[in-house]
Design an enzyme around this catalytic site. Structure first.
Site, short mmCIF file in Angstrom:
data_model
loop_
_atom_site.label_atom_id
_atom_site.label_comp_id
_atom_site.label_asym_id
_atom_site.label_seq_id
_atom_site.Cartn_x
_atom_site.Cartn_y
_atom_site.Cartn_z
N CYS A 111 0.81 -1.23 0.00
CA CYS A 111 0.00 0.00 0.00
C CYS A 111 0.84 1.27 0.00
O CYS A 111 0.31 2.35 -0.22
CB CYS A 111 -0.95 0.00 1.18
N HIS A 239 -3.41 6.96 2.64
CA HIS A 239 -3.82 5.63 2.19
C HIS A 239 -5.18 5.31 2.80
O HIS A 239 -5.38 5.47 4.01
CB HIS A 239 -2.78 4.59 2.60
N ASN A 269 -10.32 -0.59 0.43
CA ASN A 269 -8.86 -0.44 0.42
C ASN A 269 -8.33 -0.97 -0.92
O ASN A 269 -8.38 -2.17 -1.17
CB ASN A 269 -8.28 -1.24 1.60
#
Ligand code: ACO
Length: 312
Positions: A111, A239, A269
């Site tokens: 990520c 993020h 996500n």
């Protein structure tokens, strides 16, 4: 010399998977997912691949910057869910775009991948090796998720985001400071083996602890390096893993949630794609304006984390 983002783009698969849909797949509830994560829905790919989503996002970023594929020197694609080990996704994107002059390769920092790729582009461009780059985060995580595991399958979604970067043309604009970090001793906290066909496994509590402690620290370091105060920042483009994590970071920095734009509620996500998808949304909606001070920050498997500051 520094670099600036001259165009943004994004792409999401058509199919939307809601929390209500998930209630029919695993033992969970819309209420549990919203309370613990803030997520309401995510986009799931049927036909799209990491490369096809990335190419769609990249075309938008090029158009927004007024550039053509022939202009592109470098394609950096961050992903942790490639369909193929070989060839790399960036070369597939190069082929789809017809960006024949570009050098293309992938990066995997989970990520944090988009941020690490952006900082790699900075290194290439400021040393004069290349003049511009397409920096892309693209994921089809739905294919490496165990859809019987309620502790992970509710979290993730598919999508891509891209930016076109070039040397900053105006003084006082562009990337100002960067901080990156990795902690390989915590690799087991979030992992996925390739050759055995395994799925993503995660110690959610450990990731939560890591993110809420490490991300504010690296954001503060990046802000200090830029010579700013935390209160100078217009938007923290973080993020998008979990709304609770973002709220906790906002509390630790003592900055109101109005400075923390969120789209995890609608897209889940999307790992390395999360930051550029959100950035593109903010640019298209006109929320980010010229001269705004931004912090971009990500964290993920590795474990990896990073932050950068930029003036739009
Ligand atoms: N629906 C209902 N119940 C569930 C679900 C679900 N989907 N998932 C777990 N539970 C249950 C557990 O089994 C447990 O039950 P028990 O008490 O009977 O044992 C209970 O809910 C609590 O489980 P926890 O795991 O302790 O729940 P927690 O409050 O920690 O929330 C979560 C879990 C949302 C995963 C949280 O830990 C988290 O957000 N962690 C960070 C995860 C993350 O962001 N990962 C990605 C970041 S890195 C990257 O992006 C690649």
């Amino acid at each position: 010399m520094t670099i600036q983002i001259a165009g943004t783009g994004s792409a999401l698969p058509e199919r939307v998977l809601t929390n209500a849909n998930l209630e029919n797949m695993v033992e969970t509830s819309d209420e549990w997912i919203r309370e613990r994560t803030g997520i309401e829905q995510r986009h799931i790919s049927d036909q799209d691949t990491v490369a096809s989503l990335a190419a769609k996002a990249a075309k938008e970023a090029l158009a927004a910057a007024g550039k053509t594929p022939a202009d592109v020197d470098l394609i950096l694609l961050a992903t942790c869910s490639p369909e193929k080990l070989l060839p790399c996704c960036a070369c597939q994107v190069q082929s789809i775009l017809g960006a024949n002059r570009a050098v293309a390769f992938d990066l995997n920092a989970a990520c944090s991948g988009f941020l690490f790729a952006l900082e790699t582009a900075y290194a290439y461009l400021t040393t004069g090796l290349y003049r511009n780059a397409l920096v892309i985060g693209s994921e089809v995580l739905s294919k490496i998720i165990d859809w019987n595991d309620r502790s992970t399958c509710i979290l993730f979604g598919d999508g891509a985001g891209a930016v076109y970067v070039e040397g900053a043309t105006e003084p006082g604009h562009g990337l100002c400071s960067m901080v990156q970090g990795s902690d390989g001793t915590k690799g087991d906290v979030l992992s996925c083996a390739v050759r055995s066909g395994e799925y993503v496994t995660m110690d959610g509590r450990e990731v939560y602890r890591f993110a809420t402690k490490q991300v504010p620290l690296c954001i503060e370091e990046a802000i200090e390096k830029a010579g700013w105060e935390v209160t100078d920042v217009d938007f923290f483009v973080l993020h998008q893993a979990n709304l609770r994590i973002i709220e906790s970071i906002s509390k630790r920095l003592k900055i109101g949630m109005e400075h923390f734009p969120v789209n995890v509620t609608k897209v889940g996500n999307t790992s390395s794609a999360a930051i550029p998808i959100l950035l593109d949304e903010l640019v298209k909606s006109g929320k980010i304006e010229k001269g705004n001070k931004l912090v971009l920050s990500g964290f993920g498997a590795g474990l990896t984390y990073g932050a950068c500051t930029m003036i739009w």
